[in-house]
Enzyme design. Structure first.
Site, PDB file in Angstrom:
ATOM      1  N   HIS A 137     -55.368  29.128 104.803  1.00 20.61           N
ATOM      2  CA  HIS A 137     -54.053  28.673 105.391  1.00 20.61           C
ATOM      3  C   HIS A 137     -53.667  29.435 106.829  1.00 20.61           C
ATOM      4  O   HIS A 137     -53.367  30.611 106.553  1.00 20.61           O
ATOM      5  CB  HIS A 137     -52.947  28.903 104.371  1.00 20.61           C
ATOM      6  CG  HIS A 137     -51.352  28.595 105.038  1.00 20.61           C
ATOM      7  ND1 HIS A 137     -50.296  29.059 104.497  1.00 20.61           N
ATOM      8  CD2 HIS A 137     -51.235  27.658 105.672  1.00 20.61           C
ATOM      9  CE1 HIS A 137     -49.421  28.550 105.213  1.00 20.61           C
ATOM     10  NE2 HIS A 137     -50.012  27.625 106.051  1.00 20.61           N
TER      11      HIS A 137
ATOM     12  N   GLU B 254     -53.896  33.106 105.058  1.00 21.59           N
ATOM     13  CA  GLU B 254     -53.625  33.143 103.690  1.00 21.59           C
ATOM     14  C   GLU B 254     -54.794  32.513 102.990  1.00 21.59           C
ATOM     15  O   GLU B 254     -55.236  31.628 103.127  1.00 21.59           O
ATOM     16  CB  GLU B 254     -52.382  32.624 103.158  1.00 21.59           C
ATOM     17  CG  GLU B 254     -51.055  33.309 103.363  1.00 21.59           C
ATOM     18  CD  GLU B 254     -49.917  32.628 102.894  1.00 21.59           C
ATOM     19  OE1 GLU B 254     -49.145  33.119 102.072  1.00 21.59           O
ATOM     20  OE2 GLU B 254     -50.029  31.301 102.774  1.00 21.59           O
TER      21      GLU B 254
ATOM     22  N   ASN C 247     -44.844  30.957 102.754  1.00 21.22           N
ATOM     23  CA  ASN C 247     -43.838  29.754 102.894  1.00 21.22           C
ATOM     24  C   ASN C 247     -43.207  29.942 101.763  1.00 21.22           C
ATOM     25  O   ASN C 247     -41.795  29.262 101.763  1.00 21.22           O
ATOM     26  CB  ASN C 247     -44.680  28.541 102.747  1.00 21.22           C
ATOM     27  CG  ASN C 247     -45.413  28.007 104.023  1.00 21.22           C
ATOM     28  OD1 ASN C 247     -44.681  28.589 105.106  1.00 21.22           O
ATOM     29  ND2 ASN C 247     -46.169  27.106 104.146  1.00 21.22           N
TER      30      ASN C 247
END
Length: 719
Positions: A467, A479, A517
């Site tokens: 990510h 990530e 997130n």
């Protein structure tokens, strides 16, 4: 004290230094900390250096000296940060500064010409050492010179804040001291920081020849004349008079306050130290420099920035897995999806030397991805971070396609298509038919389940998440997501690749929103709830920026894309509906056709990619008619992040609080001077956080109910 180099006992300087005396009387002092990959100016290292310099001063056989390093691509990495962090009172800070100044002043006072041959990274105390030398020679390919102390919440206090403005222009010196920027050999030569740039392979020999030539020109006499005339304050018209200097400092202070919001004390103290110091003698300036250091070394901002420094280095020593596994080869790559993220990922891979094949469903989409990659390279050239030739070579490594031709030769394929589970599963299943059995697969999903994606693959263990954060070339975090079937080899290889791409990786469990997130989601949702309650979204953005975040929550929604934010909010609310209910504000905004920056309209208006003020049409959904205590508004948003961090740790989403703070600082810009979410919470006190959450729970609902992990601990780090 030894009266010559020959009287030195090697045990006095080992394992940090060695020396040799040439037939022409040039003493070559080689810096080589034998137990470390780089030279660090620890107390023992400085003691050894002090011993050698005293011997140099007393040795009548020495007519010149050269300081060099035996380390590959490293001159000196700076001072020992652990020793700096251990200082907890003003008196010890003063003593520490004075000790370093004393050693370097002795170098400055040597009665013969002294040169530094900089062959690699030269940072902090290393730069202060070479400033005490008469001449500086830099390797053309490897030299990188900086004074990064400001990033640790302090300033150069071993003479750097005083010698640099006396060597180069005041404006250039302030730029280095206040930003911590790094100069390569060419830029260092242009500013006057170094005297000559030499090919790397010739530097060691040439530095001796260089000093020999100075001696032939007059030796000590030539040195004194040069020292007298090298003052940077005399070189620029604006800096010749006090009024001109005051103008420069006024502008510098204005810029510092604009960029830091007044949250970082170090730049302002550094400005004061430089301004007061350069008006007197060097000796006066060194006293001012040492006396002010304690005002910063004992601050919570310094301690937090040191914590952030250690966090940034933590992944460098890790592999991402507990097991001892081998890495899979990654020498070439492909990216599927040529949007902004896909183009950004392709550019990053190409910039780091990887050949990249970029695919999309239409030639126009591929062309758009290539344009985005080129725009990033162009920005690098414009900012002088790369040369035009590097841009051309980088773009040559990227090829575009609308088919899977060439994918069978790629070691890794990174999927970066739209954030939709069914589309991602279809694309990954399709990719698997065209790659070799040894190729790795990675999804650039920001919130979707890797485990579900693995369900459509024949070899699910080779799929992991990577990510990246937007913009890819600027955001340092990646990530690395482990699905239920992801192998250790896959995780370790993706972790290693992230580091090779210059990123800071953390491994996260396959959980909705992963880490960043998920924490960001509860904060953004609460900001929307506040706006729905009637609090002005511009005011919320302003107070969040004052808190230290790089931008407010509504500006961030515009940057990410309101459509993307809505999807992430749905994912999180669906997963954590037991306590989290998504605000209705963003769907209303999206229903009005507002996508954020990419459409030119969101909470703010945009023209040519730049903000053009608030979008007043949003006020029909968020009227901004109420006022609330600023502290309460910040606490409602930020304490939810603390609570969600506790839940993530409770669920094992990440290994520990270090990873939480790495993720939030490097993935969201959570203020480094606060040390990260967990470090900041520890500073407040978890019992105080818990008490405030209970108060909010009684007033606003179950989303504020303290997590069990939070209530069971005294602190995140020291429990």
């Amino acid at each position: 004290m030894p009266s010559s180099l020959k009287e030195l006992d090697d045990s006095q300087i080992n394992p940090y230094l060695s020396y040799a005396l040439t037939d022409s009387g040039i003493a070559v002092i080689t810096l080589d900390s034998q137990d470390a990959k780089v030279n660090v100016l620890s107390s023992p290292f400085m003691h050894a250096l002090d011993t050698v310099v005293q011997a140099l001063a007393a040795d009548t056989a020495v007519s010149g000296a050269v300081f060099r390093s035996a380390k590959h691509n490293n001159f000196i990495a700076g001072a020992n940060i652990e020793e700096l962090a251990a200082v907890d009172n003003v008196d010890d800070a003063y003593i520490l500064a004075r000790k370093g100044q004393s050693v370097f002043q002795q170098i400055d006072d040597l009665p013969f010409p002294v040169a530094a041959a900089v062959n690699g990274t030269c940072m902090g105390g290393g730069t202060e050492l070479i400033l005490a030398c008469d001449y500086r020679l830099a390797a053309s390919g490897g030299a990188k010179i900086s004074l990064p102390e400001i990033k640790l919440g302090i300033y150069p206090a071993w003479g750097g804040s005083q010698r640099l403005p006396r060597l180069i222009s005041l404006q250039a010196a302030l730029d280095m001291i206040l930003t911590g920027k790094t100069l390569d050999a060419g830029r260092a030569l242009k500013t006057g920081l170094v005297d000559e740039v030499i090919p790397d392979e010739l530097l060691a020999k040439y530095s001796i020849v260089f000093v020999e030539e100075i001696i032939r020109k007059g030796g000590a006499k030539y040195k004194r004349a040069r020292a007298k005339n090298r003052g940077g304050l005399k070189n620029v018209l604006l800096e010749k008079n006090k009024f001109g200097r005051e103008f420069l400092f006024k502008q510098a202070r204005k810029n510092v306050l604009k960029s830091t919001g007044g949250n970082y004390p170090a730049p302002l103290v550094a400005l004061e130290v430089v301004q007061r110091g350069i008006e007197g003698t060097l000796e006066d300036g060194l006293e001012i420099e040492a006396s002010a250091l304690g005002r910063l070394l004992t601050t919570p901002e310094h301690k937090s920035l040191v914590h952030a420094f250690y966090l940034s280095n933590r992944p460098k020593k890790q592999t991402g897995v507990d097991a001892d596994v081998g890495l899979l080869p990654v020498e070439s790559a492909a990216v599927v999806g040529a949007g902004v993220m896909g183009g950004g990922i392709a550019q990053l891979l190409a910039a780091k030397g990887y050949p990249v094949r970029m695919k999309d469903i239409a030639e126009s989409c591929v062309a758009e991805g290539l344009r985005h990659a080129e725009s990033v390279f162009n920005e690098g050239v414009k900012r002088r971070r790369i040369k035009p030739l590097e841009r051309e070579m980088g773009m040559d490594r990227i090829t575009g396609t609308i088919t899977y031709t060439g994918f069978s030769q790629r070691d890794i394929v990174i999927e970066a298509v739209v954030e939709n589970m069914e589309i991602k599963k279809a694309v990954l299943a399709e990719i698997e038919d065209y790659v070799s059995e040894d190729a790795l697969l990675a999804s650039n999903t920001s919130a979707l389940s890797l485990t579900e994606m693995q369900s459509v693959l024949k070899v699910p263990e080779r799929l992991g998440g990577m990510h990246f954060f937007n913009p890819v070339h600027r955001m340092p975090l990646v990530e690395v997501v482990r699905g239920n079937q992801t192998s250790d080899e896959t995780v370790a290889t993706l972790f290693d690749l992230s580091k090779k791409l210059g990123k800071t990786p953390i491994v996260v469990k396959d959980s909705p929103g992963f880490l960043v997130n998920r924490l960001l989601g509860v904060y953004l949702n609460e900001a929307c709830v506040l706006a729905e309650e009637g609090f002005d979204f511009e005011w919320i953005d302003r107070i969040v920026k004052s808190f230290g975040m790089p931008m407010g929550p509504f500006r961030l929604n515009d940057e990410v894309g309101i459509d993307v934010s809505v999807e992430v909010a749905k994912t999180l609310a669906g997963a954590f509906g037991g306590y989290l209910e998504a605000s209705g504000l963003l769907p209303k905004i999206l229903g009005g056709g507002l996508l954020g920056k990419k459409s030119g309209r969101g909470f703010y208006l945009y023209k040519g990619g730049r903000s053009a003020g608030a979008n007043t049409s949003v006020r029909q959904f968020a009227p901004g008619i109420k006022q609330v205590n600023e502290d309460e508004a910040i606490a409602r948003m930020m304490y939810l992040m603390i609570n969600e961090a506790a839940r993530c740790l409770e669920e094992g989403v990440v290994q520990g609080p270090h990873e939480v703070d790495i993720g939030m600082i490097f993935g969201t810009g959570f203020p480094p001077f606060r040390g990260g979410v967990c470090k900041w919470a520890d500073g407040i006190g978890l019992r105080r956080v818990e008490e405030r959450l209970h108060q909010f729970e009684a007033r606003f609902g179950k989303r504020f109910a303290p997590a069990g992990y939070l209530t069971a601990r005294k602190s995140f780090y020291n429990d």
